[in-house]
Design an enzyme around this catalytic site. Sequence first.
Site, PDB file in Angstrom:
ATOM      1  N   TYR A  37       0.863  -1.181   0.000  1.00  0.00           N
ATOM      2  CA  TYR A  37       0.000   0.000   0.000  1.00  0.00           C
ATOM      3  C   TYR A  37       0.900   1.231   0.000  1.00  0.00           C
ATOM      4  O   TYR A  37       1.967   1.237  -0.620  1.00  0.00           O
ATOM      5  CB  TYR A  37      -0.970  -0.057   1.185  1.00  0.00           C
ATOM      6  CG  TYR A  37      -2.181   0.816   0.998  1.00  0.00           C
ATOM      7  CD1 TYR A  37      -3.005   0.662  -0.115  1.00  0.00           C
ATOM      8  CD2 TYR A  37      -2.505   1.793   1.929  1.00  0.00           C
ATOM      9  CE1 TYR A  37      -4.118   1.473  -0.306  1.00  0.00           C
ATOM     10  CE2 TYR A  37      -3.625   2.602   1.757  1.00  0.00           C
ATOM     11  CZ  TYR A  37      -4.416   2.444   0.630  1.00  0.00           C
ATOM     12  OH  TYR A  37      -5.511   3.249   0.448  1.00  0.00           O
ATOM     13  N   LYS A  92     -19.867 -21.281 -10.142  1.00  0.00           N
ATOM     14  CA  LYS A  92     -19.087 -21.142 -11.372  1.00  0.00           C
ATOM     15  C   LYS A  92     -17.680 -20.644 -11.059  1.00  0.00           C
ATOM     16  O   LYS A  92     -16.692 -21.136 -11.617  1.00  0.00           O
ATOM     17  CB  LYS A  92     -19.793 -20.144 -12.296  1.00  0.00           C
ATOM     18  CG  LYS A  92     -19.275 -20.151 -13.728  1.00  0.00           C
ATOM     19  CD  LYS A  92     -19.861 -21.329 -14.484  1.00  0.00           C
ATOM     20  CE  LYS A  92     -19.575 -21.231 -15.964  1.00  0.00           C
ATOM     21  NZ  LYS A  92     -20.387 -22.147 -16.738  1.00  0.00           N
ATOM     22  N   ALA A 192     -34.257 -23.445 -29.301  1.00  0.00           N
ATOM     23  CA  ALA A 192     -33.695 -22.361 -30.104  1.00  0.00           C
ATOM     24  C   ALA A 192     -33.313 -21.173 -29.233  1.00  0.00           C
ATOM     25  O   ALA A 192     -33.438 -20.022 -29.641  1.00  0.00           O
ATOM     26  CB  ALA A 192     -34.683 -21.934 -31.190  1.00  0.00           C
ATOM     27  N   ALA A 195     -28.112 -21.779 -26.233  1.00  0.00           N
ATOM     28  CA  ALA A 195     -27.324 -22.981 -26.493  1.00  0.00           C
ATOM     29  C   ALA A 195     -27.659 -23.580 -27.857  1.00  0.00           C
ATOM     30  O   ALA A 195     -26.763 -23.931 -28.629  1.00  0.00           O
ATOM     31  CB  ALA A 195     -27.559 -24.008 -25.392  1.00  0.00           C
ATOM     32  N   ASN A 324     -20.301 -28.210 -19.664  1.00  0.00           N
ATOM     33  CA  ASN A 324     -19.505 -27.043 -20.045  1.00  0.00           C
ATOM     34  C   ASN A 324     -18.168 -26.945 -19.319  1.00  0.00           C
ATOM     35  O   ASN A 324     -17.246 -26.286 -19.802  1.00  0.00           O
ATOM     36  CB  ASN A 324     -20.281 -25.751 -19.749  1.00  0.00           C
ATOM     37  CG  ASN A 324     -21.491 -25.586 -20.622  1.00  0.00           C
ATOM     38  OD1 ASN A 324     -21.802 -26.454 -21.429  1.00  0.00           O
ATOM     39  ND2 ASN A 324     -22.188 -24.483 -20.459  1.00  0.00           N
TER      40      ASN A 324
END
Length: 408
Positions: A37, A92, A192, A195, A324
Amino acid sequence: MDDVYKRSVELHKQMQGKIEMTNKIPVDNSETLSLVYSPGVAQPCLEIEKDEEKAYDLTMKGNTIAVVTNGTAVLGLGDIGPTAALPVMEGKAMLFKKFAGINAVPICIDSKNTRHIIETIRRISPAFGGINLEDIKAPESFEIEEKLQDIGIPVFHDDQHGTAIVTLAALINAAKVVDKDINEMKVVINGAGAAGIAIAKLLRCFGIDSDLCMSVKQLIVCDSKGSIHRFRRDLNKAKTELLKYSNFDDVDGSIQEVIKGADVFIGVSKGNLLTQEDIKNMADKPIIFAMANPTPEIMPADAKAAGAAVVGTGRSDFANQINNVLAFPGIFKGALLARASTISTEMKLAAAHAIAKYVENPTAEEVIPSALDTSMAKVVADAVEQSVYHEREMAKRIADADAEYDAL
Protein backbone atom coordinates in the site's frame (compact mmCIF):
# COMPACT_ATOMS: atom_id res chain seq x y z
CA MET A 1 -33.06 -35.86 -4.43
CA ASP A 2 -34.85 -33.92 -1.68
CA ASP A 3 -31.97 -34.82 0.62
CA VAL A 4 -29.48 -33.26 -1.81
CA TYR A 5 -31.43 -29.99 -1.82
CA LYS A 6 -31.67 -29.93 1.97
CA ARG A 7 -27.97 -30.67 2.47
CA SER A 8 -27.04 -28.04 -0.11
CA VAL A 9 -28.94 -25.34 1.80
CA GLU A 10 -27.30 -26.44 5.04
CA LEU A 11 -23.85 -26.31 3.44
CA HIS A 12 -24.41 -22.83 1.98
CA LYS A 13 -25.67 -21.57 5.32
CA GLN A 14 -22.79 -23.11 7.24
CA MET A 15 -20.16 -21.64 4.91
CA GLN A 16 -22.05 -18.39 4.21
CA GLY A 17 -21.40 -18.85 0.51
CA LYS A 18 -18.73 -20.90 -1.24
CA ILE A 19 -15.92 -18.49 -2.11
CA GLU A 20 -13.87 -15.80 -0.42
CA MET A 21 -10.99 -13.45 -1.16
CA THR A 22 -7.62 -14.13 0.47
CA ASN A 23 -4.35 -12.20 0.57
CA LYS A 24 -1.29 -13.56 -1.22
CA ILE A 25 1.02 -11.72 1.19
CA PRO A 26 0.75 -11.53 5.00
CA VAL A 27 0.57 -7.87 6.02
CA ASP A 28 2.18 -8.20 9.42
CA ASN A 29 4.85 -5.48 9.52
CA SER A 30 5.34 -1.88 8.42
CA GLU A 31 7.79 -2.79 5.66
CA THR A 32 5.28 -5.05 3.93
CA LEU A 33 2.54 -2.46 4.41
CA SER A 34 4.71 0.15 2.68
CA LEU A 35 5.18 -2.21 -0.30
CA VAL A 36 1.59 -3.36 -0.79
CA TYR A 37 0.00 0.00 0.00
CA SER A 38 1.27 3.51 0.61
CA PRO A 39 3.85 4.69 -0.36
CA GLY A 40 5.21 1.79 -2.50
CA VAL A 41 2.00 1.02 -4.39
CA ALA A 42 2.30 4.35 -6.20
CA GLN A 43 5.02 3.00 -8.47
CA PRO A 44 3.03 0.06 -9.92
CA CYS A 45 0.21 2.57 -10.55
CA LEU A 46 2.58 4.83 -12.48
CA GLU A 47 3.97 1.88 -14.45
CA ILE A 48 0.45 0.91 -15.52
CA GLU A 49 -0.41 4.51 -16.34
CA LYS A 50 2.47 4.52 -18.84
CA ASP A 51 1.60 1.08 -20.25
CA GLU A 52 -1.77 -0.48 -19.42
CA GLU A 53 -0.54 -3.91 -20.58
CA LYS A 54 1.55 -4.03 -17.39
CA ALA A 55 -1.66 -4.46 -15.41
CA TYR A 56 -1.57 -8.11 -16.54
CA ASP A 57 1.78 -8.54 -14.75
CA LEU A 58 1.38 -6.21 -11.78
CA THR A 59 -2.22 -6.87 -10.70
CA MET A 60 -4.85 -9.59 -10.48
CA LYS A 61 -6.08 -8.70 -14.00
CA GLY A 62 -3.86 -11.29 -15.69
CA ASN A 63 -5.62 -14.18 -13.97
CA THR A 64 -9.04 -12.84 -13.00
CA ILE A 65 -12.36 -12.82 -14.79
CA ALA A 66 -15.86 -11.60 -13.97
CA VAL A 67 -18.77 -14.04 -14.04
CA VAL A 68 -21.65 -11.77 -15.03
CA THR A 69 -25.39 -12.48 -14.89
CA ASN A 70 -28.72 -10.78 -14.48
CA GLY A 71 -30.39 -14.03 -13.40
CA THR A 72 -32.87 -14.20 -16.27
CA ALA A 73 -32.06 -17.75 -17.46
CA VAL A 74 -30.62 -19.71 -14.56
CA LEU A 75 -30.26 -23.36 -15.52
CA GLY A 76 -33.38 -25.30 -14.60
CA LEU A 77 -34.84 -22.34 -12.69
CA GLY A 78 -35.48 -19.65 -15.29
CA ASP A 79 -35.82 -15.96 -14.43
CA ILE A 80 -35.11 -15.90 -10.69
CA GLY A 81 -33.34 -12.55 -10.56
CA PRO A 82 -29.75 -11.47 -9.88
CA THR A 83 -29.66 -12.02 -6.12
CA ALA A 84 -31.10 -15.54 -6.29
CA ALA A 85 -28.59 -16.35 -9.06
CA LEU A 86 -25.62 -15.57 -6.79
CA PRO A 87 -25.17 -19.16 -5.48
CA VAL A 88 -24.83 -20.38 -9.07
CA MET A 89 -22.29 -17.65 -9.89
CA GLU A 90 -20.30 -18.59 -6.79
CA GLY A 91 -20.35 -22.19 -7.96
CA LYS A 92 -19.09 -21.14 -11.37
CA ALA A 93 -16.28 -19.17 -9.75
CA MET A 94 -15.32 -22.27 -7.78
CA LEU A 95 -15.06 -24.30 -10.99
CA PHE A 96 -12.78 -21.71 -12.61
CA LYS A 97 -10.49 -21.88 -9.58
CA LYS A 98 -10.63 -25.67 -9.22
CA PHE A 99 -10.02 -26.62 -12.83
CA ALA A 100 -7.91 -23.75 -14.18
CA GLY A 101 -6.57 -21.84 -11.19
CA ILE A 102 -8.38 -18.72 -12.41
CA ASN A 103 -9.82 -16.18 -9.97
CA ALA A 104 -13.45 -15.45 -10.80
CA VAL A 105 -15.65 -12.76 -9.27
CA PRO A 106 -19.47 -13.04 -9.39
CA ILE A 107 -21.13 -9.88 -10.71
CA CYS A 108 -24.94 -9.90 -10.49
CA ILE A 109 -26.52 -6.97 -12.34
CA ASP A 110 -29.99 -5.85 -11.37
CA SER A 111 -31.30 -5.00 -14.82
CA LYS A 112 -33.02 -6.59 -17.81
CA ASN A 113 -32.11 -3.65 -20.01
CA THR A 114 -29.37 -4.80 -22.41
CA ARG A 115 -27.99 -1.27 -22.72
CA HIS A 116 -27.55 -1.01 -18.96
CA ILE A 117 -25.84 -4.41 -18.79
CA ILE A 118 -23.49 -3.58 -21.67
CA GLU A 119 -22.59 -0.24 -20.13
CA THR A 120 -21.99 -1.79 -16.70
CA ILE A 121 -19.64 -4.40 -18.10
CA ARG A 122 -17.76 -1.78 -20.11
CA ARG A 123 -17.22 0.31 -16.99
CA ILE A 124 -15.95 -2.55 -14.80
CA SER A 125 -13.80 -4.21 -17.49
CA PRO A 126 -10.46 -2.55 -16.52
CA ALA A 127 -10.23 -4.79 -13.44
CA PHE A 128 -10.61 -8.06 -15.33
CA GLY A 129 -8.81 -10.13 -17.95
CA GLY A 130 -12.06 -11.58 -19.28
CA ILE A 131 -15.84 -11.63 -18.92
CA ASN A 132 -17.86 -14.84 -18.68
CA LEU A 133 -21.53 -14.10 -19.38
CA GLU A 134 -23.74 -16.54 -17.53
CA ASP A 135 -27.46 -17.38 -17.32
CA ILE A 136 -28.68 -14.39 -19.38
CA LYS A 137 -31.69 -15.21 -21.51
CA ALA A 138 -31.73 -15.14 -25.30
CA PRO A 139 -31.95 -13.15 -27.49
CA GLU A 140 -30.62 -10.45 -25.12
CA SER A 141 -27.50 -12.53 -24.44
CA PHE A 142 -26.58 -12.44 -28.15
CA GLU A 143 -26.76 -8.66 -28.29
CA ILE A 144 -24.81 -8.20 -25.05
CA GLU A 145 -21.97 -10.45 -26.20
CA GLU A 146 -21.86 -8.94 -29.69
CA LYS A 147 -21.76 -5.34 -28.44
CA LEU A 148 -18.86 -6.07 -26.08
CA GLN A 149 -16.41 -7.57 -28.55
CA ASP A 150 -14.50 -4.28 -28.74
CA ILE A 151 -13.59 -3.80 -25.06
CA GLY A 152 -10.14 -5.36 -25.39
CA ILE A 153 -10.71 -8.48 -23.27
CA PRO A 154 -12.53 -11.73 -24.10
CA VAL A 155 -16.29 -11.72 -23.57
CA PHE A 156 -17.72 -15.23 -23.76
CA HIS A 157 -21.27 -16.42 -23.15
CA ASP A 158 -20.71 -19.88 -21.74
CA ASP A 159 -24.33 -21.02 -22.03
CA GLN A 160 -23.96 -20.54 -25.78
CA HIS A 161 -20.44 -21.41 -26.74
CA GLY A 162 -19.38 -23.69 -23.90
CA THR A 163 -22.32 -25.98 -24.62
CA ALA A 164 -21.69 -25.85 -28.37
CA ILE A 165 -17.99 -26.67 -28.01
CA VAL A 166 -18.54 -29.71 -25.80
CA THR A 167 -21.44 -30.91 -27.97
CA LEU A 168 -19.26 -30.74 -31.09
CA ALA A 169 -16.49 -32.64 -29.29
CA ALA A 170 -18.95 -35.37 -28.27
CA LEU A 171 -20.36 -35.57 -31.79
CA ILE A 172 -16.90 -35.91 -33.36
CA ASN A 173 -16.31 -39.02 -31.26
CA ALA A 174 -19.86 -40.36 -31.48
CA ALA A 175 -19.57 -40.26 -35.27
CA LYS A 176 -16.52 -42.50 -34.99
CA VAL A 177 -18.42 -44.96 -32.80
CA VAL A 178 -21.31 -45.31 -35.27
CA ASP A 179 -18.95 -45.12 -38.28
CA LYS A 180 -20.70 -42.19 -39.93
CA ASP A 181 -19.31 -39.09 -41.64
CA ILE A 182 -20.31 -35.90 -39.82
CA ASN A 183 -20.45 -34.13 -43.17
CA GLU A 184 -23.23 -36.48 -44.29
CA MET A 185 -25.35 -36.34 -41.15
CA LYS A 186 -28.87 -35.03 -40.66
CA VAL A 187 -29.08 -33.30 -37.29
CA VAL A 188 -32.18 -32.10 -35.46
CA ILE A 189 -31.84 -29.66 -32.56
CA ASN A 190 -34.72 -29.00 -30.21
CA GLY A 191 -34.34 -25.69 -28.40
CA ALA A 192 -33.69 -22.36 -30.10
CA GLY A 193 -32.31 -20.46 -27.16
CA ALA A 194 -28.72 -19.45 -26.56
CA ALA A 195 -27.32 -22.98 -26.49
CA GLY A 196 -29.36 -24.34 -29.42
CA ILE A 197 -28.45 -21.50 -31.75
CA ALA A 198 -24.75 -21.66 -30.83
CA ILE A 199 -24.68 -25.42 -31.40
CA ALA A 200 -26.39 -24.97 -34.76
CA LYS A 201 -23.92 -22.33 -35.88
CA LEU A 202 -20.90 -24.41 -34.88
CA LEU A 203 -22.22 -27.64 -36.46
CA ARG A 204 -22.82 -25.83 -39.75
CA CYS A 205 -19.58 -23.80 -39.54
CA PHE A 206 -21.61 -20.71 -40.39
CA GLY A 207 -19.37 -17.76 -41.18
CA ILE A 208 -16.27 -19.77 -40.32
CA ASP A 209 -13.20 -20.21 -42.52
CA SER A 210 -11.04 -22.81 -40.78
CA ASP A 211 -9.31 -26.09 -41.52
CA LEU A 212 -10.94 -27.41 -38.34
CA CYS A 213 -14.47 -26.96 -39.71
CA MET A 214 -16.88 -29.88 -39.97
CA SER A 215 -20.30 -29.07 -41.36
CA VAL A 216 -23.24 -31.45 -41.04
CA LYS A 217 -25.17 -31.97 -44.27
CA GLN A 218 -28.64 -31.13 -43.02
CA LEU A 219 -29.72 -29.22 -39.93
CA ILE A 220 -33.19 -28.44 -38.64
CA VAL A 221 -33.83 -26.49 -35.44
CA CYS A 222 -37.12 -26.71 -33.58
CA ASP A 223 -38.61 -24.55 -30.86
CA SER A 224 -41.77 -25.08 -28.81
CA LYS A 225 -43.90 -24.50 -31.94
CA GLY A 226 -42.05 -26.92 -34.19
CA SER A 227 -39.48 -26.53 -36.94
CA ILE A 228 -38.11 -23.08 -37.74
CA HIS A 229 -38.68 -22.27 -41.42
CA ARG A 230 -39.09 -19.25 -43.69
CA PHE A 231 -42.87 -19.27 -43.70
CA ARG A 232 -43.31 -18.72 -39.98
CA ARG A 233 -44.27 -15.20 -38.98
CA ASP A 234 -43.38 -15.39 -35.30
CA LEU A 235 -39.57 -15.56 -35.48
CA ASN A 236 -37.31 -13.15 -33.65
CA LYS A 237 -34.06 -11.86 -35.13
CA ALA A 238 -31.96 -14.72 -33.77
CA LYS A 239 -34.29 -17.40 -35.12
CA THR A 240 -34.52 -15.67 -38.50
CA GLU A 241 -30.71 -15.69 -38.64
CA LEU A 242 -30.85 -19.48 -38.24
CA LEU A 243 -32.42 -19.80 -41.67
CA LYS A 244 -29.17 -18.70 -43.30
CA TYR A 245 -27.64 -22.06 -42.43
CA SER A 246 -30.47 -24.45 -41.52
CA ASN A 247 -33.66 -26.02 -42.92
CA PHE A 248 -33.01 -25.01 -46.51
CA ASP A 249 -35.98 -27.16 -47.61
CA ASP A 250 -38.32 -25.36 -45.21
CA VAL A 251 -39.44 -28.59 -43.57
CA ASP A 252 -42.53 -27.90 -41.48
CA GLY A 253 -43.66 -30.00 -38.54
CA SER A 254 -43.38 -30.94 -34.90
CA ILE A 255 -40.23 -32.41 -33.40
CA GLN A 256 -41.82 -35.85 -33.74
CA GLU A 257 -42.23 -35.32 -37.48
CA VAL A 258 -38.91 -33.63 -38.12
CA ILE A 259 -36.85 -36.23 -36.26
CA LYS A 260 -37.79 -38.98 -38.73
CA GLY A 261 -34.69 -40.18 -40.56
CA ALA A 262 -32.31 -38.01 -38.51
CA ASP A 263 -28.88 -39.33 -37.57
CA VAL A 264 -28.56 -37.08 -34.52
CA PHE A 265 -30.93 -35.51 -32.00
CA ILE A 266 -29.61 -32.73 -29.79
CA GLY A 267 -31.91 -31.51 -27.04
CA VAL A 268 -31.44 -28.29 -25.11
CA SER A 269 -35.08 -27.85 -24.25
CA LYS A 270 -37.34 -29.72 -21.81
CA GLY A 271 -37.65 -33.15 -20.25
CA ASN A 272 -39.68 -36.12 -21.48
CA LEU A 273 -40.04 -34.70 -24.99
CA LEU A 274 -39.29 -37.87 -26.95
CA THR A 275 -40.64 -41.41 -26.83
CA GLN A 276 -39.08 -44.71 -27.86
CA GLU A 277 -41.16 -44.53 -31.04
CA ASP A 278 -39.42 -41.27 -31.96
CA ILE A 279 -36.02 -42.95 -31.61
CA LYS A 280 -37.16 -45.88 -33.75
CA ASN A 281 -38.16 -43.41 -36.48
CA MET A 282 -34.62 -42.05 -36.73
CA ALA A 283 -31.87 -43.34 -39.01
CA ASP A 284 -29.88 -46.46 -38.23
CA LYS A 285 -27.63 -46.19 -35.15
CA PRO A 286 -28.92 -42.79 -34.03
CA ILE A 287 -27.00 -40.49 -31.70
CA ILE A 288 -28.99 -38.88 -28.88
CA PHE A 289 -27.71 -35.94 -26.85
CA ALA A 290 -30.62 -35.24 -24.49
CA MET A 291 -29.26 -32.38 -22.39
CA ALA A 292 -32.32 -30.94 -20.65
CA ASN A 293 -31.74 -30.78 -16.89
CA PRO A 294 -32.59 -32.30 -14.52
CA THR A 295 -34.86 -34.48 -16.71
CA PRO A 296 -33.51 -35.31 -20.19
CA GLU A 297 -35.68 -35.20 -23.30
CA ILE A 298 -35.61 -39.00 -23.09
CA MET A 299 -34.01 -41.16 -20.42
CA PRO A 300 -30.87 -43.01 -21.60
CA ALA A 301 -32.27 -46.48 -20.87
CA ASP A 302 -35.37 -45.77 -22.94
CA ALA A 303 -33.34 -44.34 -25.83
CA LYS A 304 -30.99 -47.33 -25.88
CA ALA A 305 -33.88 -49.79 -25.70
CA ALA A 306 -35.32 -48.13 -28.81
CA GLY A 307 -32.05 -48.50 -30.73
CA ALA A 308 -29.94 -45.45 -29.89
CA ALA A 309 -26.26 -46.24 -30.42
CA VAL A 310 -24.80 -43.39 -28.37
CA VAL A 311 -26.60 -41.43 -25.67
CA GLY A 312 -25.35 -38.37 -23.81
CA THR A 313 -27.05 -36.12 -21.27
CA GLY A 314 -26.22 -33.16 -19.08
CA ARG A 315 -26.28 -35.30 -15.93
CA SER A 316 -23.31 -36.68 -14.02
CA ASP A 317 -25.09 -39.93 -13.08
CA PHE A 318 -25.21 -41.15 -16.70
CA ALA A 319 -22.47 -41.93 -19.20
CA ASN A 320 -21.34 -39.19 -21.58
CA GLN A 321 -22.11 -36.11 -19.52
CA ILE A 322 -21.95 -33.14 -21.89
CA ASN A 323 -20.79 -30.56 -19.39
CA ASN A 324 -19.51 -27.04 -20.05
CA VAL A 325 -16.83 -27.48 -17.38
CA LEU A 326 -14.83 -29.40 -19.98
CA ALA A 327 -14.51 -26.19 -21.98
CA PHE A 328 -14.78 -22.85 -20.18
CA PRO A 329 -11.92 -23.13 -17.65
CA GLY A 330 -9.40 -24.06 -20.33
CA ILE A 331 -10.73 -21.58 -22.86
CA PHE A 332 -10.29 -18.67 -20.47
CA LYS A 333 -6.93 -19.99 -19.26
CA GLY A 334 -5.62 -20.14 -22.81
CA ALA A 335 -7.06 -16.73 -23.64
CA LEU A 336 -5.49 -15.16 -20.53
CA LEU A 337 -2.10 -16.75 -21.21
CA ALA A 338 -2.13 -15.43 -24.76
CA ARG A 339 -3.70 -12.12 -23.68
CA ALA A 340 -6.36 -12.54 -26.32
CA SER A 341 -8.79 -9.67 -26.86
CA THR A 342 -11.66 -11.93 -27.99
CA ILE A 343 -12.67 -15.59 -28.10
CA SER A 344 -12.63 -16.34 -31.83
CA THR A 345 -14.42 -19.19 -33.57
CA GLU A 346 -11.02 -20.68 -34.40
CA MET A 347 -10.34 -20.87 -30.65
CA LYS A 348 -13.68 -22.57 -30.06
CA LEU A 349 -13.00 -25.16 -32.74
CA ALA A 350 -9.51 -25.77 -31.37
CA ALA A 351 -11.04 -26.40 -27.95
CA ALA A 352 -13.64 -28.82 -29.34
CA HIS A 353 -11.06 -30.85 -31.24
CA ALA A 354 -8.73 -30.94 -28.22
CA ILE A 355 -11.55 -32.29 -26.02
CA ALA A 356 -12.49 -34.91 -28.61
CA LYS A 357 -8.88 -35.99 -29.20
CA TYR A 358 -8.38 -36.52 -25.48
CA VAL A 359 -10.57 -39.66 -25.73
CA GLU A 360 -8.16 -41.87 -27.65
CA ASN A 361 -10.54 -44.78 -28.28
CA PRO A 362 -14.16 -43.58 -28.15
CA THR A 363 -16.86 -46.07 -27.25
CA ALA A 364 -20.64 -45.82 -26.91
CA GLU A 365 -20.14 -45.28 -23.17
CA GLU A 366 -17.28 -42.78 -23.54
CA VAL A 367 -17.39 -40.19 -26.30
CA ILE A 368 -16.41 -37.34 -23.99
CA PRO A 369 -13.94 -37.05 -21.08
CA SER A 370 -15.17 -37.03 -17.51
CA ALA A 371 -16.27 -33.61 -16.31
CA LEU A 372 -14.13 -34.17 -13.21
CA ASP A 373 -10.91 -34.73 -15.16
CA THR A 374 -8.81 -31.84 -13.90
CA SER A 375 -6.23 -32.27 -16.68
CA MET A 376 -8.71 -31.14 -19.32
CA ALA A 377 -8.27 -27.44 -18.56
CA LYS A 378 -4.60 -27.56 -19.50
CA VAL A 379 -5.32 -29.58 -22.63
CA VAL A 380 -7.89 -27.04 -23.78
CA ALA A 381 -5.79 -24.05 -22.66
CA ASP A 382 -2.81 -25.25 -24.68
CA ALA A 383 -4.95 -25.68 -27.79
CA VAL A 384 -6.58 -22.27 -27.37
CA GLU A 385 -3.29 -20.50 -26.67
CA GLN A 386 -1.69 -22.01 -29.77
CA SER A 387 -4.75 -21.06 -31.80
CA VAL A 388 -4.34 -17.42 -30.74
CA TYR A 389 -0.68 -17.40 -31.73
CA HIS A 390 -1.52 -19.04 -35.07
CA GLU A 391 -4.22 -16.45 -35.80
CA ARG A 392 -1.82 -13.64 -34.97
CA GLU A 393 0.85 -15.10 -37.23
CA MET A 394 -1.63 -15.47 -40.10
CA ALA A 395 -2.85 -11.89 -39.59
CA LYS A 396 0.76 -10.66 -39.65
CA ARG A 397 1.47 -12.54 -42.87
CA ILE A 398 -1.60 -11.07 -44.53
CA ALA A 399 -0.68 -7.57 -43.35
CA ASP A 400 2.89 -8.00 -44.61
CA ALA A 401 1.65 -9.28 -47.97
CA ASP A 402 -0.74 -6.34 -48.29
CA ALA A 403 2.05 -3.93 -47.46
CA GLU A 404 4.30 -5.50 -50.13
CA TYR A 405 1.49 -5.29 -52.68
CA ASP A 406 0.83 -1.62 -51.84
CA ALA A 407 4.55 -0.86 -52.21
CA LEU A 408 4.65 -2.19 -55.79
